[in-house]
Design an enzyme around this catalytic site. Structure first.
Site, PDB file in Angstrom:
ATOM      1  N   ASP A 199      11.510   8.047   5.552  1.00 53.75           N
ATOM      2  CA  ASP A 199      11.045   9.391   5.223  1.00 53.75           C
ATOM      3  C   ASP A 199      12.014  10.472   5.681  1.00 53.75           C
ATOM      4  O   ASP A 199      11.932  11.618   5.223  1.00 53.75           O
ATOM      5  CB  ASP A 199       9.675   9.646   5.852  1.00 53.75           C
ATOM      6  CG  ASP A 199       8.562   8.898   5.148  1.00 53.75           C
ATOM      7  OD1 ASP A 199       8.749   8.523   3.972  1.00 53.75           O
ATOM      8  OD2 ASP A 199       7.502   8.677   5.767  1.00 53.75           O
ATOM      9  N   GLN A 252       2.819  -0.015   3.740  1.00 52.78           N
ATOM     10  CA  GLN A 252       1.584   0.240   3.006  1.00 52.78           C
ATOM     11  C   GLN A 252       1.016  -1.036   2.407  1.00 52.78           C
ATOM     12  O   GLN A 252      -0.191  -1.284   2.473  1.00 52.78           O
ATOM     13  CB  GLN A 252       1.837   1.286   1.921  1.00 52.78           C
ATOM     14  CG  GLN A 252       2.171   2.662   2.483  1.00 52.78           C
ATOM     15  CD  GLN A 252       2.454   3.685   1.399  1.00 52.78           C
ATOM     16  OE1 GLN A 252       2.309   3.394   0.196  1.00 52.78           O
ATOM     17  NE2 GLN A 252       2.874   4.873   1.784  1.00 52.78           N
ATOM     18  N   ARG A 280      -4.644   6.018   9.213  1.00 53.69           N
ATOM     19  CA  ARG A 280      -5.199   4.761   9.698  1.00 53.69           C
ATOM     20  C   ARG A 280      -6.390   4.975  10.620  1.00 53.69           C
ATOM     21  O   ARG A 280      -7.348   4.192  10.609  1.00 53.69           O
ATOM     22  CB  ARG A 280      -4.096   3.941  10.379  1.00 53.69           C
ATOM     23  CG  ARG A 280      -3.097   3.364   9.378  1.00 53.69           C
ATOM     24  CD  ARG A 280      -1.766   3.000  10.011  1.00 53.69           C
ATOM     25  NE  ARG A 280      -0.877   2.286   9.094  1.00 53.69           N
ATOM     26  CZ  ARG A 280      -0.137   2.885   8.163  1.00 53.69           C
ATOM     27  NH1 ARG A 280      -0.176   4.192   8.017  1.00 53.69           N
ATOM     28  NH2 ARG A 280       0.651   2.162   7.368  1.00 53.69           N
ATOM     29  N   ARG A 295       3.673   6.977  -9.697  1.00 54.12           N
ATOM     30  CA  ARG A 295       4.254   6.073  -8.700  1.00 54.12           C
ATOM     31  C   ARG A 295       3.670   4.673  -8.835  1.00 54.12           C
ATOM     32  O   ARG A 295       2.481   4.499  -9.138  1.00 54.12           O
ATOM     33  CB  ARG A 295       4.033   6.634  -7.304  1.00 54.12           C
ATOM     34  CG  ARG A 295       4.812   7.921  -7.099  1.00 54.12           C
ATOM     35  CD  ARG A 295       4.344   8.733  -5.930  1.00 54.12           C
ATOM     36  NE  ARG A 295       4.563   8.058  -4.667  1.00 54.12           N
ATOM     37  CZ  ARG A 295       4.146   8.546  -3.502  1.00 54.12           C
ATOM     38  NH1 ARG A 295       3.479   9.682  -3.455  1.00 54.12           N
ATOM     39  NH2 ARG A 295       4.398   7.892  -2.394  1.00 54.12           N
ATOM     40  N   ARG A 304       9.378  16.777   1.045  1.00 52.66           N
ATOM     41  CA  ARG A 304      10.495  16.508   1.953  1.00 52.66           C
ATOM     42  C   ARG A 304      11.821  17.036   1.397  1.00 52.66           C
ATOM     43  O   ARG A 304      12.697  17.441   2.163  1.00 52.66           O
ATOM     44  CB  ARG A 304      10.574  15.018   2.274  1.00 52.66           C
ATOM     45  CG  ARG A 304       9.324  14.515   2.989  1.00 52.66           C
ATOM     46  CD  ARG A 304       9.517  13.199   3.698  1.00 52.66           C
ATOM     47  NE  ARG A 304       8.232  12.684   4.162  1.00 52.66           N
ATOM     48  CZ  ARG A 304       7.633  13.063   5.290  1.00 52.66           C
ATOM     49  NH1 ARG A 304       8.200  13.944   6.087  1.00 52.66           N
ATOM     50  NH2 ARG A 304       6.461  12.548   5.626  1.00 52.66           N
TER      51      ARG A 304
END
Length: 412
Positions: A293, A147, A10, A103, A366
């Site tokens: 996350d 998002q 950002r 995605r 992750r």
């Protein structure tokens, strides 16, 4: 700990939209954030690095790029850049790597189309957008997505039409906080966020706090490895990002927060985690947005806890870099843990962890980091089939974990 990834994206984008100079310190220099820096540069603003984690952005009107905008593996880059570019009279094509190209982008495409943006393509990348001439929108942000909310708000900067986002469940609010820091008027009334009349951004100094999603791996290691204690300083403690800390506390972990303070609208502080007995717990869908996350590493903590942990409301995990719900259940089971996906829930029965497995990651950073931490608390080492992609979010992961005593090695 490295700079926060969400704040880093950002800072670059808002710096590119602002008038004048923005100086950023502590920027996360991961592959994902580097993709955003290159994209903002390609769209017209000047973006340059002048030291480790130190970047300068000189804002300028955005223009059609000479080549497709490469977003790499970053969904945040793709969706936020589409929103930021939507307010300009330009044409841009957004592309990504193989993982990102699978995605869904429909959730961000549809509200931007409602505002007047024209798209060529389907529900995934590549997508070509034609911006400018935006109209008003009242967007219902379901499922909760920071998002998508951010894309709508960033698009609204290029218009004076009313822009409202309604959220039945809260999502991360870093965009709202940073927009205010850059001088925009953003009104929040309960679960309703509106852009006010003042939408001109001015360059600012931005100090990026430590990333709690990265720190979570060190915190988890301390919680599951006997005799451990880890302290992280200057970490982002935004309430909408603190779910993992609260989850550790609910499970009985020895967690202490110190030196909690405000910084540029965000809350930051120091976090100390010490080994101790931990127990299974239940987590509801309403709690997931604040730790979405961190679910893979929370599952690792659950595997080492006493009793059963049930984490509900995880459908979003099926649409990340991989199907994280399925892969965590598979990886934990391979390591001797009783774990299963139950609809959109993950159920883990903890106890001594055998380990000794080679875990499939499907290129998900992750998933890889979570199972490497699991190996620290297991009787036998745990291997992952890929590790290069960890650099997309945490390029110094191996060195940081070794720095606190973790035995993480690269296999030749």
């Amino acid at each position: 700990m490295p700079g926060d990834k969400s704040v880093s994206h950002r800072a670059l984008i808002l710096g590119g939209l602002a008038e004048g100079e923005t100086v950023i310190s502590g920027l996360l220099e991961s592959e994902d954030v580097q993709a955003t820096a290159a994209a903002v540069r390609a769209l017209g603003p000047r973006v340059e690095r002048f030291g480790p984690g130190r970047w300068r952005v000189i804002g300028a009107p955005w223009r059609s790029p000479d080549a497709p905008i490469e977003c790499g593996n970053s969904g945040t880059a793709a969706r936020l850049l589409m929103g930021a570019a939507a307010g300009f009279d330009l044409t841009a094509t957004f592309v990504g790597d193989e993982s990102l190209s699978r995605r869904p982008m429909g959730r961000v495409r549809r509200p931007l189309e409602s505002m007047g943006v024209r798209f060529e393509g389907g529900d995934t990348l590549p997508l070509t957008m034609h911006g400018g001439g935006l109209r008003s929108i009242e967007h219902l942000n379901v499922p909760a997505s920071a998002q998508v909310k951010s894309a709508v708000l960033l698009a609204g900067l290029g218009s004076d039409a009313p822009v409202t986002v309604i959220e039945p469940l809260p999502s991360r609010n870093h965009s709202e906080i940073m927009l205010r820091h850059f001088g925009a008027e953003v009104e929040t009334d309960g679960r309703v966020t509106r852009l006010g009349a003042a939408r001109k951004l001015e360059g600012r100094l931005v100090s990026v706090p430590g990333d709690p999603s990265a720190a979570a791996f060190a915190w988890a290691a301390a919680a599951i490895v006997p005799g451990s204690e880890v302290r992280t300083e200057g970490v982002l403690l935004n309430p909408l990002r603190s779910g993992f800390i609260m989850a550790l506390q609910r499970m009985g972990a020895d967690v202490r927060l110190d030196n909690v303070r405000g910084s540029q609208g965000e809350t930051i502080g120091d976090v100390r985690v010490r080994f101790g007995p931990i127990f299974g717990a239940e987590f509801t869908p309403e709690e997931i947005p604040s730790m979405v996350d961190e679910i893979p590493i929370l599952a690792v903590v659950a595997a080492c806890a006493r009793g059963e942990t049930r984490i509900e409301g995880l459908d979003e995990l099926r649409h990340k870099e991989s199907d994280r719900l399925a892969l965590m259940a598979e990886g934990l089971s391979a390591c001797g843990v009783e774990a299963r996906a139950d609809g959109d829930a993950l159920v883990v029965r903890g106890g001594p962890v055998r380990g000794g497995a080679a875990v499939r990651t499907e290129g998900d950073h992750r998933i890889a980091m979570a199972h490497l931490v699991l190996g620290l608390g297991a009787a036998e080492p745990v291997e992952v089939d890929e590790a290069e992609m960890i650099a997309t979010s945490f390029p110094g992961f191996r060195e940081a974990m070794r720095g606190i005593g973790a035995g993480i090695e690269e296999l030749r």
